[in-house]
Design a protein around this motif. Structure first.
Motif, PDB file in Angstrom:
ATOM      1  N   ARG A   1      -4.092  14.682  -5.346  1.00  9.75           N
ATOM      2  CA  ARG A   1      -5.313  14.033  -4.375  1.00  9.75           C
ATOM      3  C   ARG A   1      -5.818  12.721  -5.070  1.00  9.75           C
ATOM      4  NH1 ARG A   1      -8.310  18.558  -1.253  1.00  9.75           N
ATOM      5  NH2 ARG A   1      -6.524  19.664  -0.413  1.00  9.75           N
ATOM      6  N   LEU A   2      -6.080  13.160  -6.145  1.00 10.30           N
ATOM      7  CA  LEU A   2      -6.773  11.754  -7.056  1.00 10.30           C
ATOM      8  C   LEU A   2      -5.739  10.742  -7.172  1.00 10.30           C
ATOM      9  CD1 LEU A   2      -9.284  10.584  -8.424  1.00 10.30           C
ATOM     10  CD2 LEU A   2      -8.627  11.996 -10.469  1.00 10.30           C
ATOM     11  N   ALA A   3      -4.458  11.115  -7.731  1.00 10.92           N
ATOM     12  CA  ALA A   3      -3.530  10.091  -7.767  1.00 10.92           C
ATOM     13  C   ALA A   3      -2.907   9.373  -6.468  1.00 10.92           C
ATOM     14  CB  ALA A   3      -2.277  10.724  -8.389  1.00 10.92           C
ATOM     15  N   LEU A   4      -3.088  10.033  -5.652  1.00 14.29           N
ATOM     16  CA  LEU A   4      -2.767   9.235  -4.261  1.00 14.29           C
ATOM     17  C   LEU A   4      -3.927   8.272  -3.726  1.00 14.29           C
ATOM     18  CD1 LEU A   4      -0.993  12.205  -2.159  1.00 14.29           C
ATOM     19  CD2 LEU A   4      -0.010  10.371  -3.513  1.00 14.29           C
ATOM     20  N   ALA A   5      -5.232   8.868  -4.209  1.00 14.09           N
ATOM     21  CA  ALA A   5      -6.349   8.043  -3.656  1.00 14.09           C
ATOM     22  C   ALA A   5      -6.217   6.650  -4.567  1.00 14.09           C
ATOM     23  CB  ALA A   5      -7.570   8.773  -3.684  1.00 14.09           C
TER      24      ALA A   5
ATOM     25  N   LEU B   1       1.081  -1.116  -0.017  1.00 14.67           N
ATOM     26  CA  LEU B   1      -0.159  -0.136   0.157  1.00 14.67           C
ATOM     27  C   LEU B   1       0.753   1.270   0.214  1.00 14.67           C
ATOM     28  CD1 LEU B   1      -2.841   1.510   0.282  1.00 14.67           C
ATOM     29  CD2 LEU B   1      -2.337   1.099   2.779  1.00 14.67           C
ATOM     30  N   LEU B   2       1.958   1.188   0.725  1.00 10.07           N
ATOM     31  CA  LEU B   2       2.726   2.336   0.994  1.00 10.07           C
ATOM     32  C   LEU B   2       3.363   2.486  -0.393  1.00 10.07           C
ATOM     33  CD1 LEU B   2       3.993   2.216   4.506  1.00 10.07           C
ATOM     34  CD2 LEU B   2       2.190   3.758   3.702  1.00 10.07           C
ATOM     35  N   GLY B   3       3.966   1.630  -0.862  1.00 16.45           N
ATOM     36  CA  GLY B   3       4.710   1.560  -2.176  1.00 16.45           C
ATOM     37  C   GLY B   3       4.034   2.066  -3.386  1.00 16.45           C
ATOM     38  N   THR B   4       2.717   1.636  -3.386  1.00 19.22           N
ATOM     39  CA  THR B   4       1.873   2.286  -4.423  1.00 19.22           C
ATOM     40  C   THR B   4       1.577   3.784  -4.315  1.00 19.22           C
ATOM     41  OG1 THR B   4       0.008   1.443  -3.518  1.00 19.22           O
ATOM     42  CG2 THR B   4       0.840  -0.030  -5.053  1.00 19.22           C
ATOM     43  N   ILE B   5       1.530   3.994  -2.977  1.00 19.57           N
ATOM     44  CA  ILE B   5       1.021   5.500  -2.859  1.00 19.57           C
ATOM     45  C   ILE B   5       2.352   6.387  -3.150  1.00 19.57           C
ATOM     46  CG2 ILE B   5       0.754   7.246  -1.083  1.00 19.57           C
ATOM     47  CD1 ILE B   5      -1.270   4.932   0.127  1.00 19.57           C
ATOM     48  N   LEU B   6       3.428   5.711  -2.886  1.00 16.15           N
ATOM     49  CA  LEU B   6       4.814   6.406  -3.196  1.00 16.15           C
ATOM     50  C   LEU B   6       4.994   6.560  -4.830  1.00 16.15           C
ATOM     51  CD1 LEU B   6       7.381   7.664  -2.073  1.00 16.15           C
ATOM     52  CD2 LEU B   6       8.414   5.476  -1.888  1.00 16.15           C
ATOM     53  N   LEU B   7       4.675   5.402  -5.282  1.00 15.25           N
ATOM     54  CA  LEU B   7       4.748   5.446  -6.746  1.00 15.25           C
ATOM     55  C   LEU B   7       3.972   6.613  -7.311  1.00 15.25           C
ATOM     56  CD1 LEU B   7       5.190   1.756  -7.720  1.00 15.25           C
ATOM     57  CD2 LEU B   7       7.230   3.399  -7.732  1.00 15.25           C
ATOM     58  N   ALA B   8       2.584   6.381  -7.043  1.00 15.49           N
ATOM     59  CA  ALA B   8       1.611   7.632  -7.445  1.00 15.49           C
ATOM     60  C   ALA B   8       2.157   9.289  -7.097  1.00 15.49           C
ATOM     61  CB  ALA B   8       0.347   7.383  -6.669  1.00 15.49           C
TER      62      ALA B   8
END
Length: 543
Positions: free
Chosen positions: A189-193, A33-40
């Motif tokens: 915001r949308l990208a992080l969500a 989860l943290l990895g995908t948020i960081l990539l986004a």
């Protein structure tokens, strides 16, 4: 994750099992989860900032002399606005904008930077232009509306010159577009969500895949699906982390929650063994495992102490003639033992060693390691020895693992049954299944499985069905005895007094006499603690 129901049919996983899987692999889920948020977030930093400006024009008609003409003109304007949308998206308009602004971009590129929309039931034409420069986006939107007005004027003028009967229609710009101050893309915001949603989905998928591919025994249901019941769950104990040793003393220590949990689980196992067959309880029990390192020897030693603590004569035999360890665990000499008795070189009374702290427990060491362990364990002499010892004592046999050698299966044929030790989270389903099959092939009786080193915290605790530690930890802090425990009187004195023929009205005096003498209740078997209702009235705390 597909447990059997009461009728043996497989049922799908329920919400509780999904939550258990999520709790088991929560670290992996959190990392993904943290990895995908960081990539986004990194992706948003690499994207160019796009600004958007909007400019509008109104379609108007001329010659509204009265209400009827005005209504007809309004209807015509709305109809024309819809048709002018196509004109606004045409190449002629793009060429006019290119020429007016002096842009080097091609008309096709310009068309890709604008969007035209007509709000429902209006005569408005709204043009949205995008660019990496806010001012450029503003100029492009204004220029596009002006170019559209010119193109519409040219078309309508041509129609009137040709003798069209329609009224003159034109597009009037409504002013300059506002200068954009915030980019519309990328939307952080949308990208992080979206990154969080995708990461959560990937994390849950990872957890379910790991759970599906994981062949380790992680629940009591996994053992039961192999056709064996779980007769005991032994929690992890920090005292056994340094190696095999006897940690069971035969008495309860309410101040030590760690030892209390371990001791209580042994008592539960002892009780389950006693009530497997009330009329004919097992007296010769083989304790084995699938592979080495599952804690069978530690279980054998501490279970023997727990049984002997009730006053029953107990004999623990080291049946592992290849790698004997019980002598070292108890700290007793390892000279003569089982092999000497079976070979006729010693009598059983000569090599049977009492365990000092618990007098009713005796140890029969392995003796000298023979070249033919399987033949000795399956001999008639072994069967006669077990029969002789079981007449006066409960016999526990620490046997080798089932998969490397056949010794345990041979021993179980001469015993009342076998307990298979399973190390929670380590033993695989395939190993346990093959071990149970080895016993069934020789028509040996399987008493059940013992889940060893069960976690007492987290998701694993309720998976394995272990709850004991939470009960005791909720009562008091470590090292603090409860007030009820301090004020409780011994229950042993009324029982002994009743057996000695003391009248019920004198039982309380007998209790106080026992306390003055410093006696306390030790751990007795369940039937030794049964009293009559009259006697139970005297088992109360001192006021």
């Amino acid at each position: 994750m597909e447990p059997n129901d009461a009728h043996g049919a497989e049922t799908g996983p329920d919400l509780r099992q999904y939550l258990t899987v999520a709790r088991t692999y929560w670290r992996g889920i959190a990392a993904i989860l943290l990895g995908t948020i960081l990539l986004a977030f990194v992706w948003t930093l690499t994207q160019p900032k796009i600004y958007e400006a909007a400019s509008s024009g109104m379609v108007v008609t001329a010659g509204a002399d009265n209400i009827g003409t005005a209504l007809a003109g309004d209807s015509l304007a709305k109809s024309k606005a819809t048709s002018y949308k196509s004109i606004a998206q045409s190449r002629p308009v793009a060429l006019k904008v290119q020429s007016e602004l002096g842009l080097e971009l091609t008309p096709d590129v310009l068309l890709g930077q604008i969007a035209v929309e007509v709000p429902t039931a209006t005569a408005e034409i709204r043009v949205k232009a995008q660019s990496t420069d806010p001012a450029a986006a503003q100029d492009l939107a204004d220029a596009w509306v002006e170019a559209l007005a010119e193109q519409v004027s040219d078309i309508e003028s041509s129609a009137m010159d040709a003798g069209s009967a329609g009224a003159a229609v034109q597009v009037a710009p409504l002013g300059r577009a506002a200068l954009p101050t915030e980019p519309v893309s990328p939307n952080t915001r949308l990208a992080l969500a979206l990154g969080g949603v995708v990461g959560l989905a990937l994390g849950l998928g990872y957890a379910l895949l790991r759970n599906h591919l994981d062949r380790r025994v992680r629940s009591a249901e996994a053992v039961e699906r192999l056709g064996s019941s779980v007769v005991g769950t032994i929690p992890s104990d920090a005292r056994l982390a340094t190696g095999r040793q006897v940690v069971e003393s035969g008495s309860l220590n309410h101040d030590d929650r760690e030892s209390h949990a371990f001791s209580e689980s042994l008592r539960e196992l002892r009780t389950n063994l006693s009530y497997m067959d009330v009329d004919n309880p097992p007296r010769i029990i083989v304790i084995t495992s699938s592979v080495p390192g599952e804690g069978k020897s530690s279980i054998s030693a501490n279970l023997a102490v727990a049984i002997a603590a009730t006053g029953r004569e107990t004999i623990l035999i080291d049946g592992d003639l290849r790698r004997p360890v019980l002598s070292d665990i108890f700290g007793l000499p390892s000279g003569g033992g089982l092999t000497d008795v079976l070979s006729g070189m010693a009598d059983i009374d000569d090599v049977l060693q009492p365990y000092g702290p618990v007098p009713s427990l005796s140890l029969l060491a392995a003796g000298r390691i023979p070249p033919n362990p399987s033949e000795l364990l399956g001999s008639r002499a072994m069967k006669n020895l077990l029969r002789q010892l079981s007449e006066t004592a409960v016999v526990l046999i620490d046997a080798p693992p089932l998969l490397p050698v056949t010794d345990a299966a041979i021993l179980t044929k001469s015993a009342d049954g076998a307990l298979v030790t399973v190390k929670a989270g380590s033993t695989t389903i395939d190993e346990l299944g093959k071990a149970l099959d080895n016993l069934r092939k020789v028509d040996a009786h399987v008493l059940g499985a013992i889940l060893n080193q069960v976690p007492t915290k987290g998701a694993g605790a309720d998976q394995y069905g272990y709850y004991g530690k939470y009960y005791y930890s909720a009562q008091q802090e470590p090292g603090v005895a409860s007030r009820r425990h301090e004020e409780a009187i011994a229950v042993e004195a009324p029982v002994r007094a009743a057996r000695a023929g003391v009248a019920p009205d004198r039982l309380e005096d007998a209790v106080h006499d026992a306390e003055d003498a410093g006696e306390r209740a030790d751990d007795r078997s369940f039937d030794e603690l049964l009293t009559t209702p009259a006697q139970m009235r005297h088992l109360r705390r001192r006021g």
